[in-house]
Enzyme design. Sequence first.
Site, PDB file in Angstrom:
ATOM      1  N   GLY A   1     -12.100 -15.180  38.629  1.00 47.86           N
ATOM      2  CA  GLY A   1     -13.348 -15.247  37.871  1.00 47.86           C
ATOM      3  C   GLY A   1     -13.160 -16.090  36.626  1.00 47.86           C
ATOM      4  O   GLY A   1     -12.528 -15.656  35.663  1.00 47.86           O
TER       5      GLY A   1
ATOM      6  N   GLY B   1     -16.718 -12.071  23.745  1.00 47.05           N
ATOM      7  CA  GLY B   1     -17.720 -13.046  24.146  1.00 47.05           C
ATOM      8  C   GLY B   1     -17.220 -14.472  24.097  1.00 47.05           C
ATOM      9  O   GLY B   1     -16.042 -14.751  24.323  1.00 47.05           O
TER      10      GLY B   1
ATOM     11  N   GLY C   1     -13.913 -15.585  31.566  1.00 49.00           N
ATOM     12  CA  GLY C   1     -12.673 -15.825  32.280  1.00 49.00           C
ATOM     13  C   GLY C   1     -12.067 -17.183  32.014  1.00 49.00           C
ATOM     14  O   GLY C   1     -10.841 -17.320  31.864  1.00 49.00           O
TER      15      GLY C   1
ATOM     16  N   HIS D   1     -18.299   1.490  22.955  1.00 50.85           N
ATOM     17  CA  HIS D   1     -18.384   0.344  22.036  1.00 50.85           C
ATOM     18  C   HIS D   1     -19.709  -0.379  22.202  1.00 50.85           C
ATOM     19  O   HIS D   1     -20.395  -0.706  21.226  1.00 50.85           O
ATOM     20  CB  HIS D   1     -17.203  -0.600  22.327  1.00 50.85           C
ATOM     21  CG  HIS D   1     -17.331  -1.979  21.759  1.00 50.85           C
ATOM     22  ND1 HIS D   1     -18.124  -2.960  22.330  1.00 50.85           N
ATOM     23  CD2 HIS D   1     -16.766  -2.553  20.674  1.00 50.85           C
ATOM     24  CE1 HIS D   1     -18.042  -4.067  21.613  1.00 50.85           C
ATOM     25  NE2 HIS D   1     -17.224  -3.858  20.615  1.00 50.85           N
ATOM     26  N   ASN D   2     -20.106  -0.636  23.454  1.00 47.97           N
ATOM     27  CA  ASN D   2     -21.350  -1.350  23.702  1.00 47.97           C
ATOM     28  C   ASN D   2     -22.560  -0.509  23.336  1.00 47.97           C
ATOM     29  O   ASN D   2     -23.585  -1.029  22.888  1.00 47.97           O
ATOM     30  CB  ASN D   2     -21.431  -1.784  25.162  1.00 47.97           C
ATOM     31  CG  ASN D   2     -20.597  -3.023  25.430  1.00 47.97           C
ATOM     32  OD1 ASN D   2     -19.662  -3.315  24.702  1.00 47.97           O
ATOM     33  ND2 ASN D   2     -20.919  -3.742  26.488  1.00 47.97           N
TER      34      ASN D   2
ATOM     35  N   LYS E   1     -14.890   0.914  26.121  1.00 54.42           N
ATOM     36  CA  LYS E   1     -15.719  -0.287  26.003  1.00 54.42           C
ATOM     37  C   LYS E   1     -17.194   0.068  26.168  1.00 54.42           C
ATOM     38  O   LYS E   1     -18.068  -0.510  25.512  1.00 54.42           O
ATOM     39  CB  LYS E   1     -15.302  -1.306  27.062  1.00 54.42           C
ATOM     40  CG  LYS E   1     -16.152  -2.580  27.118  1.00 54.42           C
ATOM     41  CD  LYS E   1     -16.154  -3.330  25.796  1.00 54.42           C
ATOM     42  CE  LYS E   1     -16.638  -4.762  25.905  1.00 54.42           C
ATOM     43  NZ  LYS E   1     -17.841  -4.993  26.670  1.00 54.42           N
TER      44      LYS E   1
ATOM     45  N   ASN F   1     -16.897  -5.359  33.363  1.00 54.87           N
ATOM     46  CA  ASN F   1     -17.592  -4.224  32.747  1.00 54.87           C
ATOM     47  C   ASN F   1     -17.869  -3.128  33.763  1.00 54.87           C
ATOM     48  O   ASN F   1     -18.994  -2.632  33.878  1.00 54.87           O
ATOM     49  CB  ASN F   1     -18.893  -4.687  32.092  1.00 54.87           C
ATOM     50  CG  ASN F   1     -18.663  -5.350  30.752  1.00 54.87           C
ATOM     51  OD1 ASN F   1     -17.707  -5.034  30.054  1.00 54.87           O
ATOM     52  ND2 ASN F   1     -19.520  -6.279  30.387  1.00 54.87           N
TER      53      ASN F   1
ATOM     54  N   GLU G   1     -22.938  -0.866  19.754  1.00 54.65           N
ATOM     55  CA  GLU G   1     -23.461  -2.222  19.536  1.00 54.65           C
ATOM     56  C   GLU G   1     -24.980  -2.248  19.703  1.00 54.65           C
ATOM     57  O   GLU G   1     -25.694  -2.892  18.917  1.00 54.65           O
ATOM     58  CB  GLU G   1     -22.787  -3.157  20.533  1.00 54.65           C
ATOM     59  CG  GLU G   1     -23.203  -4.601  20.480  1.00 54.65           C
ATOM     60  CD  GLU G   1     -22.546  -5.388  21.614  1.00 54.65           C
ATOM     61  OE1 GLU G   1     -23.262  -5.711  22.591  1.00 54.65           O
ATOM     62  OE2 GLU G   1     -21.339  -5.636  21.543  1.00 54.65           O
ATOM     63  N   TYR G   2     -25.492  -1.551  20.731  1.00 55.50           N
ATOM     64  CA  TYR G   2     -26.946  -1.474  20.940  1.00 55.50           C
ATOM     65  C   TYR G   2     -27.629  -0.954  19.676  1.00 55.50           C
ATOM     66  O   TYR G   2     -28.632  -1.509  19.217  1.00 55.50           O
ATOM     67  CB  TYR G   2     -27.261  -0.510  22.087  1.00 55.50           C
ATOM     68  CG  TYR G   2     -27.227  -1.075  23.478  1.00 55.50           C
ATOM     69  CD1 TYR G   2     -26.151  -1.822  23.938  1.00 55.50           C
ATOM     70  CD2 TYR G   2     -28.268  -0.815  24.361  1.00 55.50           C
ATOM     71  CE1 TYR G   2     -26.114  -2.307  25.231  1.00 55.50           C
ATOM     72  CE2 TYR G   2     -28.244  -1.303  25.667  1.00 55.50           C
ATOM     73  CZ  TYR G   2     -27.159  -2.049  26.090  1.00 55.50           C
ATOM     74  OH  TYR G   2     -27.130  -2.523  27.370  1.00 55.50           O
TER      75      TYR G   2
ATOM     76  N   GLY H   1     -15.662 -17.744  34.711  1.00 60.40           N
ATOM     77  CA  GLY H   1     -16.934 -18.018  34.049  1.00 60.40           C
ATOM     78  C   GLY H   1     -16.765 -18.162  32.550  1.00 60.40           C
ATOM     79  O   GLY H   1     -15.701 -18.545  32.058  1.00 60.40           O
TER      80      GLY H   1
END
Length: 291
Positions: free
Chosen positions: A7, A114, A12, A167-168, A164, A86, A171-172, A9
């Site tokens: 991966g 990111g 990655g 964590h997200n 994680k 994720n 973040e929201y 992208g």
Amino acid sequence: MELGLVGLGKMGGNMRERIRRAGHTVVGYDRNPDLADVHSLEELVGKLTGPRVVWVMVPAGAPTQSTIDELAELLEPGDVVVDGGNSRWTDDEKHAEELAAKGIGFVDCGVSGGVWGLENGYALMYGGDAENVAKVQPIFDALKPKGDFGSVHAGKVGAGHFAKMVHNGIEYAMMQAYAEGWELLEKVDSVTDVREVFRSWQEGTVIRSWLLDLAVNALDEDEHLEQLKGYAQDSGEGRWTVEAAIDNAVPLPAITASLFARFASRQEDSPQMKMIAALRNQFGGHAVEKK
């Protein structure tokens, strides 16, 4: 160290480059041949010396499952698979069990950073047995930010992705708070330069953060965000966080509200508000707006 990376992208591809800059060998595979170093998972595994470490960086769910299924048939006892996508933590437990039956280790790793990770490093949260983590440690050290922090062995299998996920969720809620404050500042006549108010908060305030820095970047590009539509997608981890909170009877009012706010952003004409307007008209004779 040698690493197979599946991966390549946005995340990655940059991870491959950062690992190579640290002096390690990375053999990368992607369905896009323009990005790949090899043409198949079989070729990738064949280019690595045992014990092999293969890091999977593909979308959660079926793509991750099919990749791990194929690797299970190609790898040998003593090799290790890392899931850096994720994935839901419950999937990690399943993957670890499936691979363990073939003598293959498994480590789950939540990755945050990111598009900025190539230069700044990636925050890493990983779970698994110490023996398997040790085989991956040079890669963790290459990816993490400089300094003493930014990397943690969070616990057993699933702990990395669970950490994680939380964590997200946080973040929201943080993004929602900045967004609400920005809208209120934009609404009043007395504040004439909202962007500079946000910029002033970057130093010395208790709410300064990297997210605030990114908000200022966005406002520098489009001062009133007039080029954007008020629509926000969600990756799924916010939902999983709320579900985990329900399962464990942990109150998460801010995170839950921020998730629901994203759902509201997808409604051009809120059905709920139609009912509220109708009820206000019924009990109080309040005016309603007709289409």
